[in-house]
Design an enzyme around this catalytic site. Structure first.
Site, PDB file in Angstrom:
ATOM      1  N   GLU A 271       0.922  -1.230  -0.043  1.00  0.00           N
ATOM      2  CA  GLU A 271      -0.052  -0.192  -0.026  1.00  0.00           C
ATOM      3  C   GLU A 271       0.992   1.286  -0.037  1.00  0.00           C
ATOM      4  OE1 GLU A 271      -3.152  -0.176  -0.340  1.00  0.00           O
ATOM      5  OE2 GLU A 271      -3.443  -2.242   0.111  1.00  0.00           O
ATOM      6  N   GLU A 406       3.987  13.193  -4.507  1.00  0.00           N
ATOM      7  CA  GLU A 406       3.382  13.033  -3.230  1.00  0.00           C
ATOM      8  C   GLU A 406       4.157  13.876  -2.138  1.00  0.00           C
ATOM      9  OE1 GLU A 406       3.591   9.401  -0.746  1.00  0.00           O
ATOM     10  OE2 GLU A 406       1.538   9.541  -0.647  1.00  0.00           O
TER      11      GLU A 406
HETATM   12  P1  NAD Z   1       8.338   4.973   4.520  1.00  0.00           P
HETATM   13  O1  NAD Z   1       8.277   4.109   3.083  1.00  0.00           O
HETATM   14  O2  NAD Z   1       9.772   5.906   4.551  1.00  0.00           O
HETATM   15  O3  NAD Z   1       8.387   3.971   5.759  1.00  0.00           O
HETATM   16  C1  NAD Z   1       7.446   3.080   5.848  1.00  0.00           C
HETATM   17  C2  NAD Z   1       7.944   1.878   6.600  1.00  0.00           C
HETATM   18  O4  NAD Z   1       9.140   1.502   5.950  1.00  0.00           O
HETATM   19  C3  NAD Z   1       8.769   2.576   8.031  1.00  0.00           C
HETATM   20  O5  NAD Z   1       8.480   1.446   9.071  1.00  0.00           O
HETATM   21  C4  NAD Z   1      10.228   2.492   7.700  1.00  0.00           C
HETATM   22  O6  NAD Z   1      10.922   2.093   8.707  1.00  0.00           O
HETATM   23  C5  NAD Z   1      10.035   1.061   6.700  1.00  0.00           C
HETATM   24  N1  NAD Z   1      11.425   1.230   5.667  1.00  0.00           N
HETATM   25  C6  NAD Z   1      12.255   2.368   5.327  1.00  0.00           C
HETATM   26  N2  NAD Z   1      13.214   1.991   4.619  1.00  0.00           N
HETATM   27  C7  NAD Z   1      13.157   0.803   4.735  1.00  0.00           C
HETATM   28  C8  NAD Z   1      13.975  -0.393   4.094  1.00  0.00           C
HETATM   29  N3  NAD Z   1      15.112   0.011   3.039  1.00  0.00           N
HETATM   30  N4  NAD Z   1      13.621  -1.585   4.142  1.00  0.00           N
HETATM   31  C9  NAD Z   1      12.599  -1.945   4.907  1.00  0.00           C
HETATM   32  N5  NAD Z   1      11.894  -1.260   5.645  1.00  0.00           N
HETATM   33  C10 NAD Z   1      12.019   0.356   5.340  1.00  0.00           C
HETATM   34  O7  NAD Z   1       7.032   5.815   4.610  1.00  0.00           O
HETATM   35  P2  NAD Z   1       6.613   6.770   5.851  1.00  0.00           P
HETATM   36  O8  NAD Z   1       7.235   8.088   5.452  1.00  0.00           O
HETATM   37  O9  NAD Z   1       6.858   6.169   7.034  1.00  0.00           O
HETATM   38  O10 NAD Z   1       5.171   7.080   5.392  1.00  0.00           O
HETATM   39  C11 NAD Z   1       4.801   7.787   4.581  1.00  0.00           C
HETATM   40  C12 NAD Z   1       4.447   7.207   3.141  1.00  0.00           C
HETATM   41  O11 NAD Z   1       3.593   6.044   3.535  1.00  0.00           O
HETATM   42  C13 NAD Z   1       3.786   8.015   1.955  1.00  0.00           C
HETATM   43  O12 NAD Z   1       4.307   7.597   0.771  1.00  0.00           O
HETATM   44  C14 NAD Z   1       2.308   7.450   2.158  1.00  0.00           C
HETATM   45  O13 NAD Z   1       1.478   7.715   0.995  1.00  0.00           O
HETATM   46  C15 NAD Z   1       2.569   5.835   2.340  1.00  0.00           C
HETATM   47  N6  NAD Z   1       1.059   5.349   2.971  1.00  0.00           N
HETATM   48  C16 NAD Z   1       0.494   4.899   2.203  1.00  0.00           C
HETATM   49  C17 NAD Z   1      -0.812   4.160   2.758  1.00  0.00           C
HETATM   50  C18 NAD Z   1      -1.468   3.439   1.812  1.00  0.00           C
HETATM   51  O14 NAD Z   1      -2.429   2.543   2.229  1.00  0.00           O
HETATM   52  N7  NAD Z   1      -1.591   3.320   0.539  1.00  0.00           N
HETATM   53  C19 NAD Z   1      -1.425   4.650   4.122  1.00  0.00           C
HETATM   54  C20 NAD Z   1      -0.315   5.461   4.728  1.00  0.00           C
HETATM   55  C21 NAD Z   1       0.800   5.900   4.269  1.00  0.00           C
END
Ligand code: NAD
Length: 504
Positions: A271, A406
């Site tokens: 997601e 975004e």
């Molecule tokens: P992010 O992708 O930076 O982090 C999400 C998770 O992934 C965190 O737990 C982070 O620690 C982990 N992560 C980061 N790098 C990683 C790696 N190399 N390997 C494995 N895990 C890793 O996102 P964010 O800044 O926490 O959240 C914002 C983003 O989430 C936005 O892009 C937003 O659109 C998305 N989001 C999507 C939905 C949906 O349902 N479509 C809902 C909420 C948020």
């Protein structure tokens, strides 16, 4: 819920925050413990800039411990092979315990990521409890299938748990998103390892204790706080993880597919981000309602919502009147101290994230968009570095950075369209495909437009409604998974085909 709005309004949340002593350790095999390295990372209240706690920074060894414990618990079968009705009873107890602890969970969410306490109490915690109850209830309502083969065979299509499910979640709705992943995974009989965001680990850590109290066997539910490139990456690369359920950015989603390919081809459901279009046509049935929906759809949760309608596409005849009302309403949205019950707009999740959002605002101005709201002096009760006023840009072309990328903050790009066809073309001209909304009083027109929109969700004369009964997810760069509803079981189960020869 146990929390009544009046009690919430009277409570002194600042005082409650000052005596809060949150858990900070990993939860592995039924026990809290520090990271093996002893490393920690600070989790910061973005509204004040102060450190709430130092949290265990799990690394690959801790992740391995958690996956080994989860695998052992799965193989032991006390959870996986329990009667579905028995799993249901435990998950219902789990939901009761979360609900009974609603005030603590709400406070943890607000302190960790800056959202208003009224939202944590009235939206986040109830949604998490409802999600857990719904999947608990579904546990003993899932039937397998028998295929219509020839008469000499019996072919069963059984839904089986995959084994160990890794859940990696972001910070914008920490508890709700975690629950969206873990509830169906546990209901189906899997073991789970949850990796919360490093910006908001506290509510996930609290879940460990309640899972144990509810009766989940040791090792069935584990929490490994830590930074993404270490704990998250180790989990995604782990050979013992059978499915990975992720919510987060598209960039990290792409990495995770790569990690699955480099390891064991685990199932990956994603997601990811969005840049959703909110199309208002000239025959909009109720402009005032559409204006309020456009504003809340873009600015609620400080705009940190994946399906926010951040591209507002206005058909020209309605444009000026719509914009005038929207600007007037948005000017009344003032961020403030998230711990005050009357606050409706809180702090951005971190000062660093706010700086990134400001950078996008600068690009909007630099590329020639017209900023209509968002400027003003510092506001009380909130660290200026973490505060962004809801910002509307008009005169945006769909090629500008603020229309393509975004931002994940309270920034709304208003794009003009000559007619319905141009509006649809603009809506689909995006790498993302999470959601879109259409406002028109002509239902058959709306349904024809819906067929042309390349998104996982479409709203007609509303925005951002959702329910645990309705699948949620996107297409294109917004991901491939579906959370919520019975379809969520597809992320965390396999279909096993079983043939029996009846000819003898
Ligand atoms: P992010 O992708 O930076 O982090 C999400 C998770 O992934 C965190 O737990 C982070 O620690 C982990 N992560 C980061 N790098 C990683 C790696 N190399 N390997 C494995 N895990 C890793 O996102 P964010 O800044 O926490 O959240 C914002 C983003 O989430 C936005 O892009 C937003 O659109 C998305 N989001 C999507 C939905 C949906 O349902 N479509 C809902 C909420 C948020």
């Amino acid at each position: 819920m146990t929390v009544h709005p009046q009690a919430a309004a009277c409570k002194n949340w600042r005082e409650a925050a000052s005596v809060l002593n949150p858990g900070t350790q990993a939860f592995i095999d039924g026990e809290y413990r520090p990271a093996r390295s002893g490393a920690t990372f600070p989790t910061v209240n973005p509204a004040t800039g102060s450190i709430i706690a130092h949290v265990a920074a799990c690394g690959a060894t801790d992740v391995d411990d958690a996956v080994v414990a989860a695998t052992r618990a799965f193989s032991a079968g006390h959870w996986a092979n329990a009667a579905p009705a028995a799993r249901k009873a435990v998950l219902q107890r789990f939901a009761d315990l979360v609900e009974a602890d609603a005030e603590s969970f709400a406070l943890l969410e607000t302190l960790d990521m800056g959202k208003p306490i009224r939202d944590s109490l009235s939206i986040d915690v109830p949604a998490a409890v409802r999600c857990l109850r719904w999947f608990a209830e579904a546990t003993d309502k899932l039937y397998d299938e028998i295929a219509p083969t020839h008469g000499d065979a019996l072919a069963m299509i059984r839904r089986t748990p995959v084994g160990v499910v890794a859940a990696i979640v972001p910070w914008n709705f920490p508890l709700v998103t975690a629950m969206t992943k873990i509830a169906p995974a546990l209901a189906a009989g899997n073991s789970v390892v949850l990796k919360p965001s490093e910006l908001s680990p506290l509510s996930a850590i609290r879940l460990g204790q309640l899972a144990s109290e509810a009766g989940l066997p040791n090792g069935v539910f584990n929490v490994v706080p830590g930074v993404g490139p270490e704990a998250g990456k180790a989990l995604a690369l782990h050979e013992g993880v059978a499915a990975l359920s992720f919510t987060g950015s598209t960039a990290v989603g792409k990495l995770l597919m790569g990690y699955a390919g480099r390891s064991n081809l685990k199932k990956v459901s994603l997601e990811c981000g969005g840049k959703s279009a909110n199309i208002v046509l000239a025959d909009c049935p109720d402009i005032d309602r559409a204006v309020e929906a456009a504003a809340m759809g873009a600015f609620h949760n400080q705009g940190q919502i994946c399906n926010a309608g951040t591209r507002l596409i206005l058909e020209r005849p309605i444009r000026d009147v719509f914009l005038e009302k929207l600007v007037a309403l948005t000017r009344t949205f003032l961020p403030g101290d998230p711990l005050l019950p009357e606050t409706r707009f809180g702090a951005m999740a971190s000062a660093a994230h706010a700086a990134r959002v400001r950078d996008f605002i600068g690009k909007g101005i630099g590329e020639g968009a017209q900023r209509l709201t968002g400027e003003g002096p510092a506001l009380p009760g909130i660290l200026p570095e973490s505060c962004i006023r809801p910002t509307i840009f008009a005169g945006v072309s769909n090629a500008m950075t603020i229309a393509r990328e975004e931002i994940f903050g309270p920034v709304l790009s208003v794009i003009d369209a000559a007619d319905m066809d141009e509006a649809i073309t603009i809506a689909n001209d995006s790498p993302y495909g999470l959601a879109a909304a259409i406002w028109t009083r002509n239902l058959s027109r709306a349904l024809k437009i819906e067929r042309r929109l390349d998104t996982g969700l479409v709203w007609i004369n509303t925005v951002r409604v959702g329910d645990i009964t309705v699948p949620f997810g996107g297409v294109k760069a917004s991901g491939n998974g579906r959370d919520k509803s019975l379809h969520a079981f597809d992320n965390v189960t396999h279909r096993k085909s079983v043939w029996a020869d009846l000819s003898a």
